[in-house]
Design a protein around this motif. Sequence first.
Motif, PDB file in Angstrom:
ATOM      1  N   GLY A  25       0.832  -1.190   0.000  1.00  0.00           N
ATOM      2  CA  GLY A  25       0.000   0.000   0.000  1.00  0.00           C
ATOM      3  C   GLY A  25       0.867   1.241   0.000  1.00  0.00           C
ATOM      4  N   THR A  26       0.281   2.335   0.464  1.00  0.00           N
ATOM      5  CA  THR A  26       1.001   3.601   0.501  1.00  0.00           C
ATOM      6  C   THR A  26       1.850   3.653   1.769  1.00  0.00           C
ATOM      7  N   ILE A  27       3.154   3.482   1.594  1.00  0.00           N
ATOM      8  CA  ILE A  27       4.077   3.408   2.720  1.00  0.00           C
ATOM      9  C   ILE A  27       5.224   4.382   2.502  1.00  0.00           C
ATOM     10  N   PHE A  28       5.403   5.275   3.451  1.00  0.00           N
ATOM     11  CA  PHE A  28       6.558   6.172   3.415  1.00  0.00           C
ATOM     12  C   PHE A  28       7.721   5.534   4.167  1.00  0.00           C
ATOM     13  N   SER A  29       7.423   5.013   5.363  1.00  0.00           N
ATOM     14  CA  SER A  29       8.435   4.298   6.140  1.00  0.00           C
ATOM     15  C   SER A  29       7.733   3.410   7.155  1.00  0.00           C
ATOM     16  N   ILE A  30       8.471   2.405   7.626  1.00  0.00           N
ATOM     17  CA  ILE A  30       7.948   1.501   8.653  1.00  0.00           C
ATOM     18  C   ILE A  30       8.855   1.608   9.863  1.00  0.00           C
ATOM     19  N   ASN A  31       8.304   2.072  10.963  1.00  0.00           N
ATOM     20  CA  ASN A  31       9.092   2.287  12.170  1.00  0.00           C
ATOM     21  C   ASN A  31       9.445   0.968  12.828  1.00  0.00           C
ATOM     22  N   ARG A  65      15.144 -19.289  20.826  1.00  0.00           N
ATOM     23  CA  ARG A  65      14.475 -20.237  19.920  1.00  0.00           C
ATOM     24  C   ARG A  65      13.928 -19.544  18.672  1.00  0.00           C
ATOM     25  N   PHE A  66      13.474 -18.308  18.834  1.00  0.00           N
ATOM     26  CA  PHE A  66      12.880 -17.563  17.721  1.00  0.00           C
ATOM     27  C   PHE A  66      13.824 -16.451  17.292  1.00  0.00           C
ATOM     28  N   THR A  67      13.799 -16.157  16.001  1.00  0.00           N
ATOM     29  CA  THR A  67      14.592 -15.045  15.472  1.00  0.00           C
ATOM     30  C   THR A  67      13.724 -14.202  14.552  1.00  0.00           C
ATOM     31  N   ILE A  68      13.661 -12.916  14.837  1.00  0.00           N
ATOM     32  CA  ILE A  68      12.916 -11.995  13.991  1.00  0.00           C
ATOM     33  C   ILE A  68      13.896 -11.242  13.103  1.00  0.00           C
ATOM     34  N   SER A  69      13.488 -11.026  11.863  1.00  0.00           N
ATOM     35  CA  SER A  69      14.320 -10.279  10.926  1.00  0.00           C
ATOM     36  C   SER A  69      13.403  -9.520   9.966  1.00  0.00           C
ATOM     37  N   ARG A  70      13.969  -8.597   9.231  1.00  0.00           N
ATOM     38  CA  ARG A  70      13.150  -7.835   8.293  1.00  0.00           C
ATOM     39  C   ARG A  70      13.959  -7.489   7.064  1.00  0.00           C
ATOM     40  N   ASP A  71      13.235  -7.359   5.953  1.00  0.00           N
ATOM     41  CA  ASP A  71      13.814  -6.930   4.693  1.00  0.00           C
ATOM     42  C   ASP A  71      13.165  -5.595   4.360  1.00  0.00           C
ATOM     43  N   ASN A  72      13.882  -4.522   4.596  1.00  0.00           N
ATOM     44  CA  ASN A  72      13.305  -3.195   4.406  1.00  0.00           C
ATOM     45  C   ASN A  72      12.990  -2.909   2.939  1.00  0.00           C
ATOM     46  N   THR A  73      13.720  -3.539   2.034  1.00  0.00           N
ATOM     47  CA  THR A  73      13.465  -3.309   0.609  1.00  0.00           C
ATOM     48  C   THR A  73      12.143  -3.934   0.171  1.00  0.00           C
ATOM     49  N   ARG A  74      11.712  -4.950   0.908  1.00  0.00           N
ATOM     50  CA  ARG A  74      10.461  -5.650   0.580  1.00  0.00           C
ATOM     51  C   ARG A  74       9.353  -5.352   1.594  1.00  0.00           C
ATOM     52  N   ASN A  75       9.638  -4.490   2.582  1.00  0.00           N
ATOM     53  CA  ASN A  75       8.658  -4.186   3.640  1.00  0.00           C
ATOM     54  C   ASN A  75       8.113  -5.469   4.259  1.00  0.00           C
ATOM     55  N   GLN A  95       2.291  -7.074  13.112  1.00  0.00           N
ATOM     56  CA  GLN A  95       1.924  -5.684  13.350  1.00  0.00           C
ATOM     57  C   GLN A  95       2.985  -4.785  12.742  1.00  0.00           C
ATOM     58  N   GLY A  96       2.529  -3.670  12.194  1.00  0.00           N
ATOM     59  CA  GLY A  96       3.467  -2.684  11.681  1.00  0.00           C
ATOM     60  C   GLY A  96       3.101  -1.297  12.172  1.00  0.00           C
ATOM     61  N   LEU A  97       4.112  -0.522  12.546  1.00  0.00           N
ATOM     62  CA  LEU A  97       3.919   0.895  12.876  1.00  0.00           C
ATOM     63  C   LEU A  97       4.419   1.677  11.673  1.00  0.00           C
ATOM     64  N   ILE A  98       3.488   2.235  10.910  1.00  0.00           N
ATOM     65  CA  ILE A  98       3.761   2.690   9.552  1.00  0.00           C
ATOM     66  C   ILE A  98       3.445   4.165   9.392  1.00  0.00           C
ATOM     67  N   ILE A  99       4.287   4.847   8.647  1.00  0.00           N
ATOM     68  CA  ILE A  99       4.033   6.234   8.255  1.00  0.00           C
ATOM     69  C   ILE A  99       3.719   6.225   6.765  1.00  0.00           C
ATOM     70  N   THR A 100       2.578   6.753   6.414  1.00  0.00           N
ATOM     71  CA  THR A 100       2.113   6.657   5.029  1.00  0.00           C
ATOM     72  C   THR A 100       2.571   7.825   4.161  1.00  0.00           C
ATOM     73  N   ALA A 101       3.000   8.909   4.793  1.00  0.00           N
ATOM     74  CA  ALA A 101       3.483  10.057   4.027  1.00  0.00           C
ATOM     75  C   ALA A 101       4.385  10.891   4.920  1.00  0.00           C
ATOM     76  N   GLN A 102       5.262  11.652   4.314  1.00  0.00           N
ATOM     77  CA  GLN A 102       6.177  12.473   5.100  1.00  0.00           C
ATOM     78  C   GLN A 102       5.377  13.445   5.966  1.00  0.00           C
ATOM     79  N   GLY A 103       5.676  13.437   7.258  1.00  0.00           N
ATOM     80  CA  GLY A 103       4.965  14.304   8.182  1.00  0.00           C
ATOM     81  C   GLY A 103       3.684  13.724   8.736  1.00  0.00           C
ATOM     82  N   ALA A 104       3.265  12.575   8.230  1.00  0.00           N
ATOM     83  CA  ALA A 104       2.033  11.953   8.715  1.00  0.00           C
ATOM     84  C   ALA A 104       2.275  11.263  10.054  1.00  0.00           C
ATOM     85  N   ALA A 105       1.197  10.998  10.757  1.00  0.00           N
ATOM     86  CA  ALA A 105       1.299  10.338  12.051  1.00  0.00           C
ATOM     87  C   ALA A 105       1.597   8.856  11.878  1.00  0.00           C
ATOM     88  N   LEU A 106       2.180   8.290  12.929  1.00  0.00           N
ATOM     89  CA  LEU A 106       2.446   6.854  12.942  1.00  0.00           C
ATOM     90  C   LEU A 106       1.117   6.111  13.012  1.00  0.00           C
TER      91      LEU A 106
END
Length: 120
Positions: A25-31, A65-75, A95-106
Amino acid sequence: VQLQASGGGLVQAGGSLRLSCAASGTIFSINRMGWYRQTSGTQRDLVAVITSDGSTTYADSVKSRFTISRDNTRNTVYLQMNSLKPDDTGVYYCQGLIITAQGAALRQSWGQGTLVTVSS
């Protein structure tokens, strides 16, 4: 914004599973992205989270036992689950804490949940 989780299933105790969750979707960044577990209608409990700079937090019950990882290029966020126990059974939500546009709220977004069942 949508989060699509996958990778759940039935596994015997001691086995492994890998969960994936992709944001679209519309994603500026994922915190921060993470995984929560819900069992028998209880609240969703934190399993693991990872921030944009790679810092991680785990529930005590899954550490080592568990390992979390992320690929920022693929969100996308992953949860590698090893040495699974019956107590790990539940519906896992990403769950994601996402900013959809510059200056927008989390904004907090949830995936649809994927069932993990660990048999003894």
